[in-house]
Motif scaffolding. Structure first.
Motif, PDB file in Angstrom:
ATOM      1  N   GLN A  84       0.853  -1.182   0.000  1.00  0.00           N
ATOM      2  CA  GLN A  84       0.000   0.000   0.000  1.00  0.00           C
ATOM      3  C   GLN A  84       0.891   1.234   0.000  1.00  0.00           C
ATOM      4  O   GLN A  84       1.978   1.232   0.591  1.00  0.00           O
ATOM      5  CB  GLN A  84      -0.916  -0.006   1.234  1.00  0.00           C
ATOM      6  CG  GLN A  84      -1.863  -1.188   1.285  1.00  0.00           C
ATOM      7  CD  GLN A  84      -2.480  -1.387   2.662  1.00  0.00           C
ATOM      8  OE1 GLN A  84      -2.036  -0.811   3.638  1.00  0.00           O
ATOM      9  NE2 GLN A  84      -3.485  -2.228   2.740  1.00  0.00           N
ATOM     10  N   HIS A  85       0.439   2.293  -0.652  1.00  0.00           N
ATOM     11  CA  HIS A  85       1.236   3.512  -0.783  1.00  0.00           C
ATOM     12  C   HIS A  85       1.384   4.177   0.582  1.00  0.00           C
ATOM     13  O   HIS A  85       0.406   4.659   1.168  1.00  0.00           O
ATOM     14  CB  HIS A  85       0.566   4.456  -1.773  1.00  0.00           C
ATOM     15  CG  HIS A  85       1.463   5.548  -2.266  1.00  0.00           C
ATOM     16  ND1 HIS A  85       2.054   6.468  -1.430  1.00  0.00           N
ATOM     17  CD2 HIS A  85       1.872   5.860  -3.523  1.00  0.00           C
ATOM     18  CE1 HIS A  85       2.780   7.303  -2.138  1.00  0.00           C
ATOM     19  NE2 HIS A  85       2.689   6.960  -3.418  1.00  0.00           N
ATOM     20  N   GLY A  86       2.631   4.193   1.089  1.00  0.00           N
ATOM     21  CA  GLY A  86       2.865   4.730   2.424  1.00  0.00           C
ATOM     22  C   GLY A  86       2.620   6.217   2.571  1.00  0.00           C
ATOM     23  O   GLY A  86       2.432   6.707   3.690  1.00  0.00           O
ATOM     24  N   THR A  95     -10.499   5.777  -1.070  1.00  0.00           N
ATOM     25  CA  THR A  95     -11.178   6.644  -2.037  1.00  0.00           C
ATOM     26  C   THR A  95     -10.745   6.308  -3.455  1.00  0.00           C
ATOM     27  O   THR A  95     -11.573   6.213  -4.377  1.00  0.00           O
ATOM     28  CB  THR A  95     -10.892   8.119  -1.723  1.00  0.00           C
ATOM     29  OG1 THR A  95     -11.393   8.437  -0.422  1.00  0.00           O
ATOM     30  CG2 THR A  95     -11.558   9.025  -2.748  1.00  0.00           C
ATOM     31  N   LEU A  96      -9.440   6.113  -3.650  1.00  0.00           N
ATOM     32  CA  LEU A  96      -8.945   5.725  -4.981  1.00  0.00           C
ATOM     33  C   LEU A  96      -9.506   4.367  -5.388  1.00  0.00           C
ATOM     34  O   LEU A  96      -9.901   4.173  -6.543  1.00  0.00           O
ATOM     35  CB  LEU A  96      -7.419   5.689  -4.979  1.00  0.00           C
ATOM     36  CG  LEU A  96      -6.724   7.051  -4.948  1.00  0.00           C
ATOM     37  CD1 LEU A  96      -5.217   6.885  -4.731  1.00  0.00           C
ATOM     38  CD2 LEU A  96      -6.980   7.810  -6.255  1.00  0.00           C
ATOM     39  N   SER A  98     -12.306   3.105  -4.459  1.00  0.00           N
ATOM     40  CA  SER A  98     -13.732   3.250  -4.769  1.00  0.00           C
ATOM     41  C   SER A  98     -13.934   3.773  -6.186  1.00  0.00           C
ATOM     42  O   SER A  98     -14.877   3.375  -6.873  1.00  0.00           O
ATOM     43  CB  SER A  98     -14.408   4.182  -3.752  1.00  0.00           C
ATOM     44  OG  SER A  98     -14.015   5.536  -3.937  1.00  0.00           O
ATOM     45  N   ARG A  99     -13.038   4.648  -6.632  1.00  0.00           N
ATOM     46  CA  ARG A  99     -13.132   5.166  -7.995  1.00  0.00           C
ATOM     47  C   ARG A  99     -12.844   4.069  -9.010  1.00  0.00           C
ATOM     48  O   ARG A  99     -13.512   3.966 -10.058  1.00  0.00           O
ATOM     49  CB  ARG A  99     -12.163   6.339  -8.181  1.00  0.00           C
ATOM     50  CG  ARG A  99     -12.540   7.580  -7.385  1.00  0.00           C
ATOM     51  CD  ARG A  99     -11.510   8.678  -7.564  1.00  0.00           C
ATOM     52  NE  ARG A  99     -11.890   9.892  -6.831  1.00  0.00           N
ATOM     53  CZ  ARG A  99     -11.136  10.969  -6.743  1.00  0.00           C
ATOM     54  NH1 ARG A  99      -9.933  11.000  -7.336  1.00  0.00           N
ATOM     55  NH2 ARG A  99     -11.562  12.032  -6.066  1.00  0.00           N
ATOM     56  N   VAL A 100     -11.841   3.249  -8.736  1.00  0.00           N
ATOM     57  CA  VAL A 100     -11.505   2.148  -9.649  1.00  0.00           C
ATOM     58  C   VAL A 100     -12.658   1.160  -9.742  1.00  0.00           C
ATOM     59  O   VAL A 100     -13.011   0.687 -10.832  1.00  0.00           O
ATOM     60  CB  VAL A 100     -10.223   1.427  -9.170  1.00  0.00           C
ATOM     61  CG1 VAL A 100      -9.993   0.158  -9.977  1.00  0.00           C
ATOM     62  CG2 VAL A 100      -9.016   2.346  -9.295  1.00  0.00           C
ATOM     63  N   LEU A 101     -13.282   0.870  -8.605  1.00  0.00           N
ATOM     64  CA  LEU A 101     -14.355  -0.118  -8.569  1.00  0.00           C
ATOM     65  C   LEU A 101     -15.692   0.464  -9.013  1.00  0.00           C
ATOM     66  O   LEU A 101     -16.622  -0.282  -9.328  1.00  0.00           O
ATOM     67  CB  LEU A 101     -14.504  -0.686  -7.152  1.00  0.00           C
ATOM     68  CG  LEU A 101     -13.328  -1.496  -6.623  1.00  0.00           C
ATOM     69  CD1 LEU A 101     -13.568  -1.880  -5.165  1.00  0.00           C
ATOM     70  CD2 LEU A 101     -13.107  -2.750  -7.460  1.00  0.00           C
ATOM     71  N   LEU A 143     -13.183  -5.545   1.060  1.00  0.00           N
ATOM     72  CA  LEU A 143     -14.637  -5.546   1.272  1.00  0.00           C
ATOM     73  C   LEU A 143     -15.340  -4.398   0.560  1.00  0.00           C
ATOM     74  O   LEU A 143     -16.578  -4.393   0.478  1.00  0.00           O
ATOM     75  CB  LEU A 143     -14.935  -5.461   2.771  1.00  0.00           C
ATOM     76  CG  LEU A 143     -14.529  -6.670   3.616  1.00  0.00           C
ATOM     77  CD1 LEU A 143     -14.542  -6.309   5.089  1.00  0.00           C
ATOM     78  CD2 LEU A 143     -15.462  -7.839   3.344  1.00  0.00           C
ATOM     79  N   LEU A 144     -14.590  -3.440   0.058  1.00  0.00           N
ATOM     80  CA  LEU A 144     -15.167  -2.202  -0.460  1.00  0.00           C
ATOM     81  C   LEU A 144     -16.182  -2.419  -1.576  1.00  0.00           C
ATOM     82  O   LEU A 144     -17.208  -1.732  -1.640  1.00  0.00           O
ATOM     83  CB  LEU A 144     -14.042  -1.279  -0.951  1.00  0.00           C
ATOM     84  CG  LEU A 144     -14.419   0.149  -1.306  1.00  0.00           C
ATOM     85  CD1 LEU A 144     -14.955   0.887  -0.084  1.00  0.00           C
ATOM     86  CD2 LEU A 144     -13.194   0.882  -1.875  1.00  0.00           C
ATOM     87  N   GLY A 145     -15.904  -3.366  -2.459  1.00  0.00           N
ATOM     88  CA  GLY A 145     -16.795  -3.597  -3.595  1.00  0.00           C
ATOM     89  C   GLY A 145     -17.957  -4.516  -3.300  1.00  0.00           C
ATOM     90  O   GLY A 145     -18.665  -4.920  -4.225  1.00  0.00           O
ATOM     91  N   ASP A 146     -18.176  -4.856  -2.019  1.00  0.00           N
ATOM     92  CA  ASP A 146     -19.246  -5.767  -1.611  1.00  0.00           C
ATOM     93  C   ASP A 146     -19.162  -7.080  -2.389  1.00  0.00           C
ATOM     94  O   ASP A 146     -20.128  -7.515  -3.033  1.00  0.00           O
ATOM     95  CB  ASP A 146     -20.614  -5.121  -1.813  1.00  0.00           C
ATOM     96  CG  ASP A 146     -21.719  -5.879  -1.086  1.00  0.00           C
ATOM     97  OD1 ASP A 146     -21.414  -6.582  -0.109  1.00  0.00           O
ATOM     98  OD2 ASP A 146     -22.887  -5.776  -1.505  1.00  0.00           O
TER      99      ASP A 146
END
Length: 301
Positions: A84-86, A95-96, A98-101, A143-146
């Motif tokens: 993950q980007h530190g 947030t990023l 969520s935009r991709v998904l 879990l973000l994309g359900d």
């Protein structure tokens, strides 16, 4: 539904996994176990499109991961919490994602709340996170994309006991609502607590698979402890009950708790503890199946 069929992956002349087959049905947690270098990560990487099988297939719902439309909405993946980007905050990472998904931004706050990173932790840079916090953020991303399926490699690393208990409940709830979980972990007690079925791999081959109850049948016994260990052992031997050494000064009796209790009571011996010894069952099974990575026998329950 996860389906692995005759999966083989070779790197040069070295076989990482050989003819691996198993499935994970909806509504279950599958514990994927094996020593370091056994082929767990290679199998999971092949499942999520990060490694191309030499032969065989690894599919979700009958389709390869790369063929799934917007795969993150179907399969949540956590293979490396450190990837993950530190320099980004936890909220920015989600947030990023969520935009991709293509999911509603409101799900970011819901996901942060769900994994215990809401409030101040969400605004911290990931480089300042502990390993346990990174694991929680990785789970939030998965879990973000359900999704209907979770593929998790060592998700409990870095979590404290409370965090491990929390994760166990999260995965159990996910499966109970019809989800499919493939979980790799070295924390055998936690796998035993949450898994419905087990798949054990050693030397790149499956050495055992089946329901937890099937594989652990006969590996338990009854743990007994008393102030006079010698008298306790004699009472059990007189009753024809086999015994072995347990943790600390305890004994493990090869019989059900009722029979053990009756034998000890008949002898007039005092007990301070009487319970199922199943806590060591998976550890014993694991050691017996993976004690040698050079001579692998395929055993299926």
């Amino acid at each position: 539904m996860i389906t692995i069929e005759h999966l083989t992956k070779a790197y040069g002349g070295q076989l990482a996994v050989a003819d691996v087959s198993f499935s994970c049905p909806p509504g279950t947690v599958t514990g994927f176990l094996g020593p370091n270098g056994a082929g767990k990560s290679t199998t999971m990487r092949a499942l999520v499109g990060l490694a191309e099988p030499t032969s065989g297939t690894a599919t979700v719902g009958g389709r390869r991961y790369r063929d799934l439309p917007n795969a993150g909405r179907s399969v949540g993946v956590l293979l490396d919490a450190g990837a993950q980007h530190g320099g980004r905050t936890g909220r920015e990472v989600l947030t990023l994602a969520s935009r991709v998904l293509g999911v509603d931004r409101r799900r970011v706050d819901e996901a942060l709340e769900r994994v215990g990173l809401a409030g101040r932790p969400a605004g911290k840079r990931v480089g300042q996170y502990s390993l346990g916090m990174r694991q929680r953020l990785g789970l939030a991303t998965a879990l973000l994309g359900d999704p209907q399926v979770l593929v998790l490699d060592e998700p409990a690393n870095g979590l404290d006991p409370e965090g491990i208990f929390w994760m166990r409940g999260l995965l159990r709830d996910f499966a109970d609502r019809g989800g499919t979980v493939l979980l790799s972990s070295h924390l055998l007690h936690e796998v035993e607590a949450v898994a419905d079925q087990l798949v054990v791999i050693s030397g790149g081959r499956i050495v055992a698979q089946g329901s937890k109850s099937e594989l652990l049948a006969g590996t338990g016994g009854t743990l007994v402890r008393g102030p006079d260990r010698a008298l306790l052992a004699k009472a059990l031997e007189v009753a024809g009950i086999g015994i072995s050494a347990g943790p600390d000064d305890a004994l493990v009796a090869d019989a059900e708790a009722l029979a053990v209790g009756q034998a000890v009571a008949a002898a007039g011996v005092v007990l301070t503890e009487l319970r199922a010894a199943g806590g060591a069952g998976l550890e014993d099974l694991f050691r017996s199946l993976t004690g040698s990575s050079h001579e692998v026998q395929e055993v299926q329950a």
